[in-house]
Design an enzyme around this catalytic site. Structure first.
Site, PDB file in Angstrom:
ATOM      1  N   ASN A 156       0.661  -1.094   0.083  1.00 13.28           N
ATOM      2  CA  ASN A 156      -0.052  -0.023   0.079  1.00 13.28           C
ATOM      3  C   ASN A 156       0.889   1.189  -0.042  1.00 13.28           C
ATOM      4  O   ASN A 156       1.591   1.408   0.908  1.00 13.28           O
ATOM      5  CB  ASN A 156      -0.927   0.107   1.267  1.00 13.28           C
ATOM      6  CG  ASN A 156      -1.760   1.187   1.195  1.00 13.28           C
ATOM      7  OD1 ASN A 156      -2.739   1.158   0.589  1.00 13.28           O
ATOM      8  ND2 ASN A 156      -1.526   2.161   2.016  1.00 13.28           N
ATOM      9  N   GLU A 157       0.611   2.062  -0.835  1.00 14.32           N
ATOM     10  CA  GLU A 157       1.294   3.297  -1.160  1.00 14.32           C
ATOM     11  C   GLU A 157       2.905   3.362  -0.691  1.00 14.32           C
ATOM     12  O   GLU A 157       3.205   3.957   0.513  1.00 14.32           O
ATOM     13  CB  GLU A 157       0.667   4.461  -0.174  1.00 14.32           C
ATOM     14  CG  GLU A 157      -0.733   4.698  -0.742  1.00 14.32           C
ATOM     15  CD  GLU A 157      -1.554   5.675   0.214  1.00 14.32           C
ATOM     16  OE1 GLU A 157      -2.400   6.364  -0.442  1.00 14.32           O
ATOM     17  OE2 GLU A 157      -1.140   6.043   1.142  1.00 14.32           O
ATOM     18  N   CYS A 162      15.397   3.963   3.662  1.00 12.45           N
ATOM     19  CA  CYS A 162      16.321   3.230   4.950  1.00 12.45           C
ATOM     20  C   CYS A 162      17.659   3.708   4.940  1.00 12.45           C
ATOM     21  O   CYS A 162      18.340   3.436   3.633  1.00 12.45           O
ATOM     22  CB  CYS A 162      15.665   1.836   5.253  1.00 12.45           C
ATOM     23  SG  CYS A 162      16.538   0.929   6.530  1.00 12.45           S
ATOM     24  N   GLU A 313      -8.180   4.772  -4.863  1.00 14.73           N
ATOM     25  CA  GLU A 313      -8.650   5.453  -3.620  1.00 14.73           C
ATOM     26  C   GLU A 313      -9.087   6.847  -3.963  1.00 14.73           C
ATOM     27  O   GLU A 313      -8.337   7.567  -4.722  1.00 14.73           O
ATOM     28  CB  GLU A 313      -7.328   5.436  -2.598  1.00 14.73           C
ATOM     29  CG  GLU A 313      -7.334   4.090  -1.811  1.00 14.73           C
ATOM     30  CD  GLU A 313      -6.488   4.397  -0.970  1.00 14.73           C
ATOM     31  OE1 GLU A 313      -6.259   5.625  -0.111  1.00 14.73           O
ATOM     32  OE2 GLU A 313      -5.625   3.347  -0.375  1.00 14.73           O
ATOM     33  N   HIS A 364     -12.105   9.588   8.971  1.00 13.49           N
ATOM     34  CA  HIS A 364     -11.984   9.591   7.370  1.00 13.49           C
ATOM     35  C   HIS A 364     -13.306   9.392   6.785  1.00 13.49           C
ATOM     36  O   HIS A 364     -13.900   8.388   6.950  1.00 13.49           O
ATOM     37  CB  HIS A 364     -10.657   8.750   7.081  1.00 13.49           C
ATOM     38  CG  HIS A 364     -10.207   8.916   5.682  1.00 13.49           C
ATOM     39  ND1 HIS A 364     -10.751   8.850   4.344  1.00 13.49           N
ATOM     40  CD2 HIS A 364      -9.088   9.586   5.266  1.00 13.49           C
ATOM     41  CE1 HIS A 364     -10.309   9.171   3.308  1.00 13.49           C
ATOM     42  NE2 HIS A 364      -9.201   9.779   3.956  1.00 13.49           N
TER      43      HIS A 364
END
Length: 688
Positions: A156-157, A162, A313, A364
């Protein structure tokens, strides 16, 4: 007919649905059946399931629980509802962070994160990759042939970076593959500057706030590495999915002009593009600025594969994370959803189906509110749109026939924002690109947003706003485009550096100097309160008149072979060229150069009106569109589908051209002047 096949042969219609999180409601056994009842009422035919479900799928290391997911998918299938089944890597369970702290990300300051949030995991970590391979393999083995499953929603997204030891070693290996030798790397990065020459690969590290940040080639390559490493992780994720069933499409939901990943490279790895759109509607009386920004994004995501995409979305009502969470006004849900369809979406999906009872997204927007029933304005809006989409299945797979294109490359974006001059207070690259795009959008010109490696041949008009990083090969392609009859417009601060972020020698705009017929000597950064003016020359070939305000950037250029169309009105460079045109090849096209940032849209509206007519670029409607009303086009080669979208904030009238039009939903013939209420949308059909 010239159409793409549907995204899934199981569902040859518009996909309409939402992110569904049944794992949050396992203690409420009646919710699943009630949700299915409501999905049918809302005319929803697809759900995205399991996006953040890892802790419920594997509550303890090596202990897997699929019974709840079996039940959900079986009930969806029994009711004719399909699923994009997600891999759960977007958020790992707490037991993993506790037992394997190496999976947690390390920030640029070299501090390891605590457990929490999303995407707080190292994409290079061998442990994390192995755990993802195991859970994805279990899902693929169990559900690859499930009748409800039409594709994989991978993670997801994706985003973030890192800086752990694993990532440092991976970065060094990436650099070795790219440059081969330290000598080549030092030359490309120009490390003689400040005595930064590297003498061993072990000396190389990622940029750090307490270390190196001033070598621009280094910064640029780190961003490229992060993007490549993310794509590599995605490929790792899909390997067990494709092994089980290579025919199930895989997608990864992308984000609004996201900065951290090169989506054009990412697009090569996914089967279908999907993205998440959350406009801040109702910020102003007119929706032009917001609507054109998101139109640009829709066109960008469609252009990544030049085929229909998924709106994965959107909110059916409001968000809970924007500065102001404004409710959608009447008509806006249909208008904003059909905007996505107009630009090439074959799905309209939402976050979320049912509001979470707790935590950060409990307020939301959702199709089903905390009240838990269908008697809400939002639910009626969603159901109404679902009914509309069910009547438009003939649009599935149709193309957006664009003859205009804007060049937008991620590495140019990264380089230009790292340039350190001429305006460290803001070069506003992204806003500039969209300002040029908005003029085409207002004209109803179908437009692609493409990269340097794409084919330029399909276009009649190409626009390069601030093409700061410009490769020699791209310059040759653009020269060929003009030689073969195309119209090219390039702006200030273009052709400055090559792919290593090293300045072009022998004069800017580098590879385009001969094509454009100008030499850019220097560039003046203006303070926010400074202004200059662009004054059109009398009798210029564009037929434009008057003076236009300039701000922020003024490039001092010399016309070598180009014709001067406008000059500066003020400052020591008053009278020097500000807008030029060159015809570098007999019988070829034209190459325009705009040397300064003009403030107001009115200039771009007029300029692009002239260029579109001159280049013979196709418009959706051959008519004058009122301010704030746009016309968009999809076509199968036999039938055209014209969308009229009213973002003006008031009632508007549009006079149709001479074509024969019908309302796609009702079949009613349309002619003359059409009245468009506030926030209204109309889909028309005509012979191609």
């Amino acid at each position: 007919m010239n159409k793409f096949p549907p995204i899934s042969p199981k569902l040859p219609a518009f996909m309409h649905g939402a992110d569904y999180n049944p794992e949050q409601w396992l203690h409420y056994p009646d919710v699943l059946e009630e949700d299915i009842r409501l999905m049918k009422l809302a005319n929803c035919n697809v759900m995205s399931v399991g996006i953040f479900s890892w802790a419920m799928l594997e509550p303890q290391e090596g202990v897997f629980k699929f019974d709840w997911l079996d039940r959900v998918l079986d009930r969806l299938a029994a009711n004719g509802i399909y699923a994009w089944l997600a891999t759960p890597s977007g958020a790992r369970p707490a037991w993993m962070s506790e037992r394997y702290p190496e999976v947690l990300r390390v920030d640029p300051g070299r501090r390891r994160n605590l457990h929490g949030m999303r995407h707080n995991h190292c994409l290079t970590s061998p442990v994390y990759r192995e755990k993802v391979r195991i859970i994805n393999g279990k899902l693929a083995e169990r559900y690859f042939a499930h009748p409800a499953v039409i594709g994989w929603h991978v993670s997801n997204e994706y985003g973030g970076e890192c800086h752990c030891d694993y990532c440092q070693e991976a970065f060094r290996a990436w650099l070795k593959r790219k440059y081969g030798t330290l000598e080549a790397l030092n030359q490309a990065w120009w490390t003689a500057f400040w005595s930064h020459t590297y003498t061993s690969w072990s000396q190389l590290e990622s940029p750090a706030p307490h270390g190196e940040t001033m070598v621009h080639g280094h910064n640029l390559d780190w961003r490229r590495f992060v993007s490549d490493q993310t794509i590599d992780f995605y490929r790792h994720e899909i390997a067990p999915l494709k092994s089980a069933n290579p025919d199930l499409p895989c997608t990864a939901n992308m984000m609004d002009l996201f900065y951290g990943l090169d989506y054009r490279e990412f697009a090569k790895a996914v089967d279908v593009i999907s993205w998440d759109a959350y406009p801040t509607w109702h910020e102003a009386e007119s929706e032009i600025a917001v609507a054109s920004w998101f139109a640009f994004n829709h066109d960008l995501f469609r252009s990544l594969k030049r085929k229909p995409f998924m709106l994965m979305e959107s909110t059916p009502s409001q968000t809970n994370w924007q500065p102001v969470s404004k409710l959608k006004r009447p008509g806006m849900h249909r208008l904003s959803s059909l905007q996505a369809v107009a630009h090439g979406a074959d799905t309209v999906q939402y976050f979320q189906w049912r509001k979470s009872r707790g935590s950060s997204e409990k307020f939301h927007g959702a199709v089903v509110d905390h009240a838990g029933h269908e008697h809400t304005r939002v639910f009626r809006d969603v159901a109404g749109l679902g009914q509309t989409l069910s009547q438009m299945s003939e649009l599935i797979g149709t193309r957006v026939p664009a003859e205009a294109a804007i060049l937008f490359d991620w590495d140019n974006r990264w380089a230009i924002n790292d340039a350190q001059g001429p305006r460290n207070g803001g070069l506003h690259y992204e806003e500039t690109v969209v300002q040029h795009y908005r003029a085409l959008w207002k004209l109803g010109v179908p437009t692609d947003v493409i990269g340097s490696d794409d084919d330029f041949a399909p276009y009649k008009l190409m626009v390069l706003p601030m093409a700061y990083l410009l490769r020699e090969e791209t310059g040759r392609k653009l020269d060929r485009f003009v030689r073969e009859g195309g119209t090219l417009l390039v702006t200030y601060w273009s052709g400055i550096v090559n792919e290593y972020d090293l300045c072009h020698l022998n004069g800017f705009p580098g590879p385009l100097r001969r094509t454009l017929g100008i030499w850019a000597e220097e560039i003046d950064g203006l303070h926010d309160h400074d202004r200059n003016s662009l004054v059109m020359s009398g009798g210029n070939s564009l037929g434009m008149e008057g003076s236009f305000e300039i701000r922020e950037l003024c490039e001092v250029i010399h016309a070598e072979a180009a014709e001067v169309l406008a000059a500066y009105g003020d400052d020591f460079y008053a009278g020097m060229p500000a807008l030029t045109v060159n015809r570098p090849h007999p019988g070829g096209g034209r190459a325009y150069y705009l040397a300064a940032r003009v403030s107001k849209d009115a200039f771009y509206d007029e300029l692009y009106g002239k260029l579109v007519n001159e280049a013979g670029v196709r418009r959706a409607l051959d008519t004058v569109l009122p301010e704030g009303v746009t016309a968009q086009l999809r076509s199968d080669g036999e039938q055209d589908y014209v969308f009229l979208l009213n973002f003006s904030g008031k009632e508007a009238g549009v006079e149709l051209d001479a074509g024969e039009y019908h309302n796609l939903e009702t079949g009613e013939p349309l002619y003359g002047v059409l009245k468009l209420p506030v926030h209204s949308s109309l889909v028309m059909k005509r012979k191609a």
